[in-house]
Design a protein around this motif. Structure first.
Motif: not given
Length: 284
Positions: A196-199, A210-214
């Motif tokens: 996500v940080v890398n677009d 983990a998907g729900a968190l991040h």
């Protein structure tokens, strides 16, 4: 190797050990010498002994524990939501190094337990998508031997699927991709956070802790049937993919390390207190 790790740890004599390991031969030995915190990356380790478990999306994990024959300990298992401390890569990987064409649609999945995480029903859905869309390639990073692919889909494994071992420059590779696929699993949080940080937009289920968190529970899908439909939509609609990415990036920005440090320090003191109590020592 275990003995070397034990001796090195004893040499530095830390006040606390914080580990993210799913399984370790050395942790149970170190548990007799030091206070230990397990910091979950989205999964949970009950193979080793810890003084404290710090767990993201603990309510989700608790619901899933019976399925994996895990036990919930309300005293030692603490809710701790956090993000990844990642920066956007300034470099974009060369697709040709991975056998990917410039105009192909590249999806990626990353993990250290993909032999388990890429279960047959999930692989069937992705392969069906690949068969309908010949310009799509699936890059799998972490394991090269995946029976659910190799035994059933030999022909497509040689054409539209690339499997490589784990690499250090994940950010560069993410920037060369079009979509991250997260299978329904407990872990994989940091892989998604860095994507996500890398677009790179992430497709995950809402039930994956983990998907729900991040990425945000509201940005996940409900089941595998919805997953397949969402995969098609993200492939066909670039604008929708961008909108979903922006929502996921907002979730990442909310998980600030700056706000979590005071909480982490409190948990460290709690773990030290538990350690001294179990050892019958005074915390001086």
């Amino acid at each position: 190797r275990v003995q070397e790790l034990i001796e090195l740890t004893k040499k530095y004599n830390p006040e606390i050990i914080i580990t993210t390991t799913i399984f370790s031969n050395s942790i149970n030995i170190l548990y007799e010498m030091f206070p230990i915190i397990y910091l979950s990356l989205g999964g949970i380790n009950q193979n080793n002994n810890f003084d404290l478990f710090l767990l993201p999306h603990i309510k989700d994990l608790v619901k899933m524990m019976p399925e994996f024959n895990l036990r919930y300990d309300p005293i030692k298992m603490i809710s701790f939501d956090y993000g990844g401390n990642f920066e956007k890569s300034l470099i974009v990987a060369n697709r040709k190094e991975y056998g990917i064409g410039e105009h192909e649609f590249l999806i990626i999945t990353v993990g250290v337990r993909l032999k388990v995480d890429l279960f047959q029903e999930y692989v069937d859905i992705v392969v069906n998508f690949l068969r309908k869309n010949k310009d799509v390639k699936w890059l799998i990073v972490g394991e090269e031997d995946i029976p659910t692919i190799d035994l059933k889909y030999k022909e497509i494994a040689n054409t539209q699927i690339r499997k490589i071992k784990y690499i250090e420059n994940l950010g560069e590779v993410y920037r060369a991709c079009n979509l991250y696929l997260n299978p329904p699993r407990i872990g994989g949080g940091f892989s998604m956070a860095e994507a996500v940080v890398n677009d790179l937009c992430v497709l995950t289920t809402a039930a994956s802790p983990a998907g729900a968190l991040h990425c945000g529970r509201e940005n996940g899908v409900g089941n595998l049937q919805e997953y397949a439909k969402e995969l098609e939509r993200l492939y066909n609609d670039k604008n929708y993919r961008y909108e979903k990415l922006k929502k996921e990036q907002a979730v990442q920005e909310s998980l600030s390390y700056k706000n979590l440090i005071p909480k982490l320090m409190e948990h460290i003191e709690t773990a030290k207190k538990i350690y001294f109590e179990r050892k019958g020592m005074n915390n001086e």
